[in-house]
Design a protein around this motif. Structure first.
Motif, mmCIF file in Angstrom:
data_model
loop_
_atom_site.group_PDB
_atom_site.id
_atom_site.type_symbol
_atom_site.label_atom_id
_atom_site.label_comp_id
_atom_site.label_asym_id
_atom_site.label_seq_id
_atom_site.Cartn_x
_atom_site.Cartn_y
_atom_site.Cartn_z
ATOM 1 N N ARG A 24 -5.306 4.796 -14.231
ATOM 2 C CA ARG A 24 -3.953 4.379 -13.846
ATOM 3 C C ARG A 24 -3.808 2.867 -14.027
ATOM 4 N N GLU A 44 -1.545 1.011 -12.849
ATOM 5 C CA GLU A 44 -1.145 0.430 -11.562
ATOM 6 C C GLU A 44 -2.370 0.130 -10.707
ATOM 7 N N ALA A 45 -3.311 1.071 -10.674
ATOM 8 C CA ALA A 45 -4.523 0.877 -9.875
ATOM 9 C C ALA A 45 -5.409 -0.205 -10.475
ATOM 10 N N LEU A 55 -9.581 -0.207 -2.207
ATOM 11 C CA LEU A 55 -10.249 -0.877 -3.317
ATOM 12 C C LEU A 55 -10.980 -2.134 -2.844
ATOM 13 N N MET A 105 -3.728 7.995 -5.369
ATOM 14 C CA MET A 105 -3.665 6.590 -5.776
ATOM 15 C C MET A 105 -4.360 5.720 -4.720
ATOM 16 N N PRO A 106 -5.323 4.882 -5.125
ATOM 17 C CA PRO A 106 -6.021 4.055 -4.142
ATOM 18 C C PRO A 106 -5.115 2.972 -3.572
ATOM 19 N N THR A 107 -5.361 2.598 -2.339
ATOM 20 C CA THR A 107 -4.600 1.525 -1.710
ATOM 21 C C THR A 107 -5.328 0.202 -1.890
ATOM 22 N N TYR A 108 -4.615 -0.862 -1.589
ATOM 23 C CA TYR A 108 -5.208 -2.209 -1.633
ATOM 24 C C TYR A 108 -6.454 -2.253 -0.747
ATOM 25 N N ARG A 112 -11.362 6.487 -8.362
ATOM 26 C CA ARG A 112 -10.152 6.112 -7.635
ATOM 27 C C ARG A 112 -9.047 5.656 -8.578
ATOM 28 N N CYS A 113 -9.413 4.949 -9.638
ATOM 29 C CA CYS A 113 -8.397 4.417 -10.549
ATOM 30 C C CYS A 113 -7.945 5.462 -11.574
ATOM 31 N N ASP A 143 0.848 -1.184 0.000
ATOM 32 C CA ASP A 143 0.000 0.000 0.000
ATOM 33 C C ASP A 143 0.890 1.242 0.000
#
Length: 382
Positions: free
Chosen positions: A228, A230-231, A185, A179-182, A224-225, A159
């Motif tokens: 991205r 990565e997200a 999400l 950037m959203p965290t694990y 949130r994404c 995270d």
């Protein structure tokens, strides 16, 4: 008494930056390939000590991949095979040794099974160590699978927790959505499942979430994404890691229709909104990694792979996806998924390949028929 953890990086964002460079993630495709920069940074960390084996292994595998992609650096094909073999053997051996927690030596294949590492990784490591070096094609493919395995079991779980001591110049204020965290999400998706199941019990149309309470999940995820990669990769991993797309207590032979109906519209809508960011490709790539990876489990008893097989068939053959707004994206991925299955023939990959072939158009069948026959022949001889 606080517990201190020594790391070779000063701030967490440095590790996350390496993750972005290794996996070429971000809000947009970087203008240059930064994987070499990330590998060199990890090499510097190694000199400081305390580098996690997952981080070191990622650097070794990516370094071998870069050597191969660069034409071998002027060396022979044998030198590239040796580089791949050395990196892969250290990667597998290190993880299996970490799991040796008893006085009695436990077989490496058992150690691999305990950490969800494919048995094929151990087999390739044994072959590279005790027999002739494997072919360049096999080594290259398994190195990429290894990097994917490391993402799933280490990198994606990180995270982006802010460092309290990071200088403010390194963390400029932004108006953009963070950037959203694990955890964030995962909680959004869990909330969707709770709402969606309640709606199903109350008799709401299973194929329409637009005007229901669960529909609020879509803008939450999209916002949130924000395109991205990565997200979106993190989102895909959570869908599988947390057993959302696949019921946790599922047994071999159980129907997947309930889970497919639960998630189909949300997945297609995310794919539509994130079309330019490749969400559907990321999801299909993850499915292909699972399908083409050999495990020690009896294929007929592998409920997880059977479920993933059902999802792949759903995407490439069902009326729902064929009439969705992302049908062109689905058809664009058909050849990729078929080729991945044929290049790594096993029980499930051949089943998937046959279904993908069956529901392709005439041009697709003419083009891919010889490869299907070859894959079936290779599997019959294995």
């Amino acid at each position: 008494m606080p517990q201190y953890k020594i790391t070779p990086w000063k701030y967490t964002h440095e590790l996350l930056q390496v993750r972005r460079e290794i996996y070429r993630l971000g809000e947009a495709a970087p203008p240059v390939d930064l994987r070499r920069n990330a590998v060199d940074k990890i090499a510097a960390w190694k000199m400081r000590g305390h580098t996690p084996h997952a981080v070191e292994s990622t650097a070794l595998l990516v370094d071998a991949i870069l050597l191969h992609e660069g034409g071998g650096g002027g060396g022979s094909q044998l030198s590239v095979r040796a580089a791949y073999s050395a990196a892969f053997c250290r990667f597998v051996t290190g993880f299996c040794d970490i799991e040796q927690k008893t006085m009695k030596k436990v077989p490496m294949v058992e150690m691999a099974r305990s950490i969800d590492m494919p048995a094929s990784f151990v087999e390739l490591r044994h072959e590279a160590t005790h027999e002739e070096l494997p072919s360049l094609q096999r080594l290259a493919r398994n190195a990429k699978l290894g990097v994917e395995w490391l993402w799933h079991h280490y990198w994606f779980k990180l995270d982006p927790v802010p460092d309290l001591n990071t200088p403010r110049v390194l963390q400029p204020e932004r108006k953009a959505v963070p950037m959203p965290t694990y955890t964030e999400l995962r909680d959004v998706l869990r909330s969707f499942v709770t709402r969606r199941k309640a709606e199903i019990r109350s008799g709401v149309d299973l194929n329409e979430i637009s005007h229901t309470e669960s529909s609020i999940t879509l803008p939450e995820i999209v916002n949130r994404c924000m395109g991205r990669n990565e997200a979106l990769t993190l989102l895909t991993a959570i869908l599988l890691e947390e057993r959302m797309l696949i019921p946790a207590k599922r047994n071999p032979g159980d129907s997947m229709q309930g889970a497919i109906t639960l998630w189909n519209e949300l997945l297609t809508r995310i794919a539509i909104y994130q079309r330019n960011s490749g969400f559907l490709r990321i999801l299909v790539e993850r499915f292909m990694f699972i399908i083409t990876t050999t495990t020690a489990l009896d294929v007929t008893l592998d409920a997880f792979k059977e479920a993933v097989h059902a999802w792949v068939i759903e995407i490439f053959s069902s009326e729902w996806w064929r009439h969705s707004e992302v049908v062109e994206t689905v058809e664009g991925l058909r050849g990729y998924a078929f080729n991945e299955c044929i290049m790594a023939p096993n029980y499930w990959s051949i089943k998937v390949a046959k279904k993908i072939y069956k529901h392709g158009d005439n041009d697709f069948k003419v083009r891919w028929r010889p490869l299907l026959e070859l894959g079936e022949l290779q599997f019959s001889r294995s």
